[in-house]
Design a protein around this motif. Sequence first.
Motif, PDB file in Angstrom:
ATOM      1  N   LEU A 706       0.806  -1.214   0.000  1.00 51.61           N
ATOM      2  CA  LEU A 706       0.000   0.000   0.000  1.00 51.61           C
ATOM      3  C   LEU A 706       0.842   1.267   0.000  1.00 51.61           C
ATOM      4  CD1 LEU A 706      -2.710  -1.020   2.639  1.00 51.61           C
ATOM      5  CD2 LEU A 706      -2.860  -1.152   0.134  1.00 51.61           C
ATOM      6  N   VAL A 707       2.138   1.124   0.168  1.00 49.93           N
ATOM      7  CA  VAL A 707       3.016   2.287   0.236  1.00 49.93           C
ATOM      8  C   VAL A 707       3.493   2.629  -1.168  1.00 49.93           C
ATOM      9  CG1 VAL A 707       5.112   3.228   1.260  1.00 49.93           C
ATOM     10  CG2 VAL A 707       3.709   1.605   2.559  1.00 49.93           C
ATOM     11  N   SER A 708       3.427   3.912  -1.502  1.00 55.78           N
ATOM     12  CA  SER A 708       3.851   4.341  -2.836  1.00 55.78           C
ATOM     13  C   SER A 708       5.366   4.461  -2.896  1.00 55.78           C
ATOM     14  CB  SER A 708       3.200   5.687  -3.176  1.00 55.78           C
ATOM     15  OG  SER A 708       3.646   6.687  -2.260  1.00 55.78           O
ATOM     16  N   ARG A 709       5.850   4.619  -4.140  1.00 51.08           N
ATOM     17  CA  ARG A 709       7.292   4.718  -4.328  1.00 51.08           C
ATOM     18  C   ARG A 709       7.834   6.013  -3.725  1.00 51.08           C
ATOM     19  NH1 ARG A 709       9.197   3.718 -10.323  1.00 51.08           N
ATOM     20  NH2 ARG A 709       8.075   1.796  -9.782  1.00 51.08           N
ATOM     21  N   GLU A 710       7.075   7.102  -3.826  1.00 54.55           N
ATOM     22  CA  GLU A 710       7.548   8.352  -3.261  1.00 54.55           C
ATOM     23  C   GLU A 710       7.633   8.283  -1.735  1.00 54.55           C
ATOM     24  OE1 GLU A 710       5.121   8.020  -5.336  1.00 54.55           O
ATOM     25  OE2 GLU A 710       5.922   8.867  -7.226  1.00 54.55           O
ATOM     26  N   GLU A 711       6.662   7.583  -1.128  1.00 53.89           N
ATOM     27  CA  GLU A 711       6.683   7.472   0.325  1.00 53.89           C
ATOM     28  C   GLU A 711       7.847   6.609   0.816  1.00 53.89           C
ATOM     29  OE1 GLU A 711       1.813   7.826   0.823  1.00 53.89           O
ATOM     30  OE2 GLU A 711       2.850   5.890   0.901  1.00 53.89           O
ATOM     31  N   GLN A 719       8.677   7.893   9.470  1.00 53.31           N
ATOM     32  CA  GLN A 719       8.234   8.884   8.490  1.00 53.31           C
ATOM     33  C   GLN A 719       7.477   8.204   7.355  1.00 53.31           C
ATOM     34  OE1 GLN A 719      11.435  11.188   6.927  1.00 53.31           O
ATOM     35  NE2 GLN A 719      10.129  12.511   5.669  1.00 53.31           N
ATOM     36  N   ILE A 720       7.956   7.053   6.876  1.00 49.33           N
ATOM     37  CA  ILE A 720       7.271   6.342   5.793  1.00 49.33           C
ATOM     38  C   ILE A 720       5.869   5.949   6.244  1.00 49.33           C
ATOM     39  CG2 ILE A 720       7.320   4.258   4.394  1.00 49.33           C
ATOM     40  CD1 ILE A 720      10.369   4.386   4.503  1.00 49.33           C
ATOM     41  N   CYS A 721       5.735   5.434   7.448  1.00 51.43           N
ATOM     42  CA  CYS A 721       4.416   5.014   7.933  1.00 51.43           C
ATOM     43  C   CYS A 721       3.487   6.217   8.108  1.00 51.43           C
ATOM     44  CB  CYS A 721       4.566   4.267   9.250  1.00 51.43           C
ATOM     45  SG  CYS A 721       5.442   2.681   9.117  1.00 51.43           S
ATOM     46  N   SER A 722       4.019   7.315   8.599  1.00 51.29           N
ATOM     47  CA  SER A 722       3.177   8.506   8.790  1.00 51.29           C
ATOM     48  C   SER A 722       2.628   9.004   7.464  1.00 51.29           C
ATOM     49  CB  SER A 722       3.983   9.599   9.480  1.00 51.29           C
ATOM     50  OG  SER A 722       4.446   9.153  10.743  1.00 51.29           O
ATOM     51  N   LEU A 723       3.486   9.073   6.433  1.00 48.47           N
ATOM     52  CA  LEU A 723       3.022   9.521   5.119  1.00 48.47           C
ATOM     53  C   LEU A 723       1.993   8.564   4.533  1.00 48.47           C
ATOM     54  CD1 LEU A 723       6.452  10.680   3.599  1.00 48.47           C
ATOM     55  CD2 LEU A 723       4.612  12.124   4.492  1.00 48.47           C
ATOM     56  N   ALA A 724       2.232   7.265   4.653  1.00 49.97           N
ATOM     57  CA  ALA A 724       1.296   6.299   4.089  1.00 49.97           C
ATOM     58  C   ALA A 724      -0.043   6.346   4.821  1.00 49.97           C
ATOM     59  CB  ALA A 724       1.901   4.897   4.163  1.00 49.97           C
ATOM     60  N   LEU A 725      -0.043   6.460   6.137  1.00 50.38           N
ATOM     61  CA  LEU A 725      -1.296   6.479   6.878  1.00 50.38           C
ATOM     62  C   LEU A 725      -2.058   7.771   6.641  1.00 50.38           C
ATOM     63  CD1 LEU A 725      -0.164   4.894  10.269  1.00 50.38           C
ATOM     64  CD2 LEU A 725      -1.646   3.886   8.535  1.00 50.38           C
ATOM     65  N   ALA A 726      -1.343   8.871   6.479  1.00 49.62           N
ATOM     66  CA  ALA A 726      -2.031  10.124   6.180  1.00 49.62           C
ATOM     67  C   ALA A 726      -2.764  10.042   4.849  1.00 49.62           C
ATOM     68  CB  ALA A 726      -1.014  11.265   6.164  1.00 49.62           C
ATOM     69  N   ARG A 727      -2.239   9.266   3.917  1.00 51.43           N
ATOM     70  CA  ARG A 727      -2.910   9.110   2.615  1.00 51.43           C
ATOM     71  C   ARG A 727      -4.012   8.057   2.682  1.00 51.43           C
ATOM     72  NH1 ARG A 727      -1.886   5.417  -1.193  1.00 51.43           N
ATOM     73  NH2 ARG A 727       0.070   4.863  -0.177  1.00 51.43           N
TER      74      ARG A 727
END
Length: 1734
Positions: A706-711, A719-727
Amino acid sequence: MAAGNPYAQGARVWIPDSVEVWRVAEITRGYKEGDAILHLRLEDGSALAYPIEFQLPPLCNPDCLSGADNLVALSHLHEPAVLHSLRRRFLEANAIYTYCGIILVAINPYKPLPIYEEEVIYAYSGREMGDMDPHIFALAEEAYKQMVRFGKNQSLIISGESGAGKTASAKYAMRYFTTVGGCLCDSSMEEKVLASSPVMEAFGNAKTTRNDNSSRFGKYIEIGFSQVHVTGATIKTYLLEKSRVTFQAKAERNYHIFYQLCASATLPELQGLGLRGAESFHYTCQGQCTAAQSTDDAADLDSTRRAFLLLGIPEADQLELFSILAAILHLGNIVVRGRDRRGDGCFVEPADEALGLFCTLLGVEASQVMRWLCHRKLVTAGETYLKPLSRQQALDSRDALAKHLYGQVFRWMVSRVNRALRSLEGHHTSIGILDIYGFEMFELNSFEQFCINYANEKLQQLFNLHVFKLEQEEYVTEEIPWVFVDFCDNQPCIELIEGRLGILDLLNEECKMPQGSDGSWAQKLYQTHLSSSQFQKPKRPMDAFVICHFAGKVEYQCDGFVEKNRDAVPEELVGLLRASKSALLAELLLEEGDSHVSLQSRRSSGPRMAGRPSRRSLPSSQKSKKSISSQFKASLNRLMETLGSTTPHYIRCIKPNDGKQPFVFDSRRAVEQLRACGVLETIRISASGYPSRWTYQEFLGRYRALVSREELMGGNEKQICSLALARLLQDPSKYQCGKSKVFFRAGQVAYLEELQYRRLRAACILLQRHLRGWLARRCFGRARAAAVCLQRHARGMLARRFVRMLRRTRAAVMLQKTLRMVLAQRSYLRMRQAVITIQAFARGMFARRLYQQMVWHQKAVVIQAAVRGWLARTHYARLRGAIIYLQCCYRRVRACRELRRLRVEARSVEHYKQLHKGMEIKVIQLQCRLDEEAQEKQRLAEQLSGLNAAHAEEVQCLRAEMQRLREDAARDAEVQQLKERLAELERHSVKNCLGQEVEELRQRLAEVEAMKLQLGEERDTLIQRMLEQSQDLEEQHQRAARESQGLLQELEEERARYQSLVQEYTRLEQGYENLRDEVAFHRQSTLRRSPSSESFLGSESSYLSSMSAAPSRDGSDQQAEGLEEHWQLVPEGPQPSGEVLLNGNVGQDPFEKAYLLLLGQLKAVNEELARTREELRRSKAPMEPEERKPLDFLKRRNIAEMLGLGRSPEKVAADDDLKHAYDAMQVANRLLVSQLREEKQQHEEKVEGLHLDICSLKQLSQQQAALIQDLQQHQGQEGLQHHVLRLKEENWELAQKLEKQERTTLKLQKQLRAYAKQIQELTVKREVTGPAQELATSAVVLSRSPMVLSPAGLSQAMLAWRMEDEGRIIKAVITDYKPQSSPGVLPDLPAYILFLCFRHADHCYDELRARSLLDAAIDAIKRVMKKHSDDFDMVALWLANTCRLLNCLHQYSQDESYWQGNTARQNNHRLQNVDPQSSCRSLGALAIQLYQQLIRTAEKRLKPMIVAAMLESEPIQGLSSSCPPGHRRSSAAPAYTLPELLQQLGSFRAALDRHGLAPSVGHQALRQLLFLISGTTLNYLLLRKDTCSWSRGIQLRYNISQLEQWLRAEGLQQSGAREVLEPLVQAAQLLQVKKVTEEDAGALCSLCTVLSPQQVVKILRAYTPAVGLEERVSPSFISSVEKQLQDQYGEGPSQLLVDTSHLFPVHLPFTASPVHLDELPIPDTLDLAFLVRL
């Protein structure tokens, strides 16, 4: 939900159900805001319109979360989800334990499970709580670990209703603590702690309708620890149900102890108690159930009595206790009768049998008991009255006395148990186990249920506070902002019960009232608490009230509350019993003083009670007596304080059904208990916050898709988890990011699983689209190629058809031409064949005739050659026998002459012939034996002549047979003449006559052929008989092979038993060493030794004990040995001051005894010499001077000097006489030796003659066998075969006699060596007493002696040493030996040095010194191993040296079976005098102990690495993402990897090779270690549900292949290590195979041949499928596999785990040493200069 509608079409929800409580339904139409109906489809396919009244139905969790180990991990937390997870785990996976936050939910399986063995205990020991499957051992380990780590007291609170398994859970927890904690000082303390369980169960447990072993009291067991060891325990009990003693409901029983006594009434020690069957007593038959299923009362009494003895209660106290219990039973059988119908009075018959037994057992007067059972004493201000009681009052008084007696017995028993479990040292920390009754709600609830529910209210309040506190601490630690919510507090309910003017206060106040009753107390309750929200009045008009508990409303009946709270006991009866003769009864009733006094004694029923009694009339004890509720409240408050000071751990026991059926789950009963035990409250508190918690690493591992390449380009995981969960989750309130974890609200994990499923589904669709396009293009290409191919083949077919027509036309012409040619050719060939046939028959007839003539000639030649050879050999044998006989006669004559000459020579030494009369008897016996052998030889000669005669007869028969064969040859000649005549007739006769004669000749030829066929059949019969005999021999050989195989198997079993005994001996020896060290430690404070005495006791104790225990001997040889020993004991010349002090202080008594003994022996020798002096002087003259040369050193040094005595002039003559006597004895001994040598030579010649006779007989037997083989080609003669067998038997008898003669020869040789030993003792055996220079000088003297020199005159390969040097040798070679200090030397050099010293003791005929050396070496090795028990290299070093020393003793012993690999030089160094068998046994036992210690040392290093390397490491990356979210692993990397494990195994193997251990021993050690790896890995695989998956099976199979590759690289394929890995291989394959159909079940059963059925079923139940890729294993498939395995293997043992402590029997092979002892290099660094190499 923030990111979509959760009630969309296809979602599943839970709806209420009257039978299943909750059932699943699927939404068929999406829900919209404002809809009043939810359209659902049930599991059976029916549609349902579900009305929405207040809230929507709860959602179902995804399948991947169902059956999670921890219920808090569920995304949707509510009652149906919890119930469904528990039911699924219980029924499908047979998992009875489940975590629910800090609670362990335990469901009673009503079936024994193999998950409580000792191996399971050690598997959970040291593991974190989440690493293994849920288990009570995991919770116990968590409590134990927190106690050790933080030093804080812990507690286990076990609750549940009757039959839920509380008692069993408490016993398992106690067994875990005693097993893991062990005991510090008292080895039996853990047994005492466990022994308290059967005692408490016998006196406090009973059968109820819900449970056959229900605890009718609460108990708190506090186990004390000192550091990590158990030091003692204390048991506190609460609220014993005493009413059960006098009343039991239907289908229930009284306490177990009563039925145990009744079942054992026939025991001799219980005969005087008047016991009968349980149905004969009123107190045990009311429930109409005197026997319980699966209960043996008699065996249980034996267990109870053994537990009593273990707890320190002697037999006398037990019998007295049983007398009181029997008296209680008889008390219930006392019959009370009313005097009239009004019931004003009652009486007891004086002849009542039960009354008599009661009074006899308790030692009281029957009249007093009769009186006070039926009357009460009323005390007023100044008078005392007796009030008669009614029959019912008397019965109540009797029952009150029985309950009081049993209550006091129970208290006494608990106090005695506590006294036995009490530790003198006390304890630093403790772990408490609270086994308390759960919340109870029956149709009729009384005082007992009220107290039980009151206790549960208090425990639930403590539980709520603890759960809420832990939940808050988690958020504070992760720094998550969260509003503190309120939870359901039951403080108002508790205030209602125990507050001011609460229920308990009003009840106690009512009990103090003289006329207090249940009705008045109920009215007071209504007036006081009816306005409370927690209190209600029932609608029915009865004395009852309702309390709103946390688990529901309970209605209590007030009947009996006041009386039970008073707990009144008749004072008169109690006082009567206090005056009993029974000491135990008096002790029971005096424990509380006079506190129990009847309240009825203060009541008045007449006009005298109208006035108020004064306070002085009341007993003083009544003022201080507390009611039952007050006592219970105080004890409950103390319990709450105790639990509040500990860290609690909760176990909630659930009863799955009321029928006690195994693995049957009743949802309605389970929900009731879940609501009552607080599990749902935990769920509610967790659901109000963030129940789902993931570490950042786990989140990325699961939802990377579920995580994008930019994340993914973020800086860190947070930080990766925070960005993915915010989306993904737009609402920030649905999740929170903490320090190390991300927290989710309820339902968010399910939404993420749905998003991942959609993402993976889209990816799968994309893959399918591309794959289907590629498949379509490939299909089109194949179709086009097929069409082109078809066209090509069709055109080719048409062309071939045209060519075929042309070929057929041409072929027709060719066929006609060829047919005509064939017909002509066939006619010609037929005629030619007829001519060739006639020629062939004629030529064959002539050839057969010529062949037959050649065969007859050849057979005649063979017979003649055999007969002539036999005659020649017979003549030669007779001639040779006569010559040998003449030689024997001549030699016998010469021997007789020589014997007469020797007898004449020996007449001058008659006195010494008397001394050696036994030797002359031996010579006479040898002479008689030689005569017997001569007679035996003559008998053999006669048998040989008989055999010759028999052979002559056989030759005659053979000649007759030859004559018959010649007649047959003549008959064949006649046949030949007839054939010639037939040929003439064929040439000259007419055709008809020729045909007739030819027919006649053919008939005769047929007869001849028939005769030949008959002979051929006879030959076949003989051949068949020979084949049968060969088959019989083959069967005998196979039988012998099977017997040998059985013997080998028995040998292996015996070796295993022996090694287990050695292991047990090692354990006992270790305990003895520990005790000895402890005694030495305690003695250090009172006993101080000097350094000299300590060194002497350490090095010389064995020597002094051997000298003091040496027995005295008779005869000259023993006297000489006594002189020699005295010479060793008393040193000559001055000694160092240290030695003088040592000998004077410590060794004074042994030396004085030895000195006096030797003086007595010397005096006896002098007296004997005085009597024979004249004869010795006469025999001195003819002595030759050279005969006294070996005694030159005795002339230079007399006996007195050797003894260290001063010489006087009076003793000079006696010394000369002693020398002459010794010389004369030497001469006599030499004469006897020469005679024995001649006799031996004659015997050897006779043996050689017998050998020649046997060889001639063997040749004759071979000739007979050849002759018989020739005769059997023509016909079989059974008589000849029997005769040959008889000859073989006689040959075997001769061989047996030869072996007997050889054994006799060996015996004579041993006797000769014994005589030589006696001769050499005074000349060769000389111990060196001076320093090293004197030792070298004496060694030179010994080397010059003819008896000491080796055959080749080279080094004798030994190290000369003294007895006092033993301690220095052991210290240099063993204690202080360091192999690294002497690089380049042999690894087993200490063994060689010890053997060289052993050889010197053997050379000096000193068996005592040799054994003392080996015993000291064995003790030193054991001390070194005790000091370096964890050093693998040290253990391997001494194991190799022990094996080498053992092999050297075998290699150089007298056993010829060990001489195969020896060289000539090594054979010259064999042991001659000392038998090393006993030492070999001791060394073999030591080697086995060292091998077992080697394995234990290696296991200590390997055990922490196995699970991490084999199961937790991931050599194949990318497979862990398929792990379901409910089974997450620790985020930390594994502590060890597989390469590290292989490196450790390689280091073990390198150490074994480096120290020179035999390869086979190293192979066995590695096999044992691989068994440990396989068993440990398999055990953890069975105990961890998260490891049972397809991806884990792939990882495991890869790790096993790496192990196999390492075995192949090390050359260990044939060591048996591969076989021990087979169970693990099959387990890995089981995780990978398909598990759907019946065919899969059959294939799976055929695959798992090593795994047990229980292990296979356990893996299948724990198997976790990959999400979206696999289906869950169905219960029907598991049942099918289980049935097939049971049919295939039967009902085997129920052990689930592998016993990793099992040790394979070790075989220590014999390996001959190639090292020559005389070339052994000994480095100077060992400091062995005091040893002299000879």
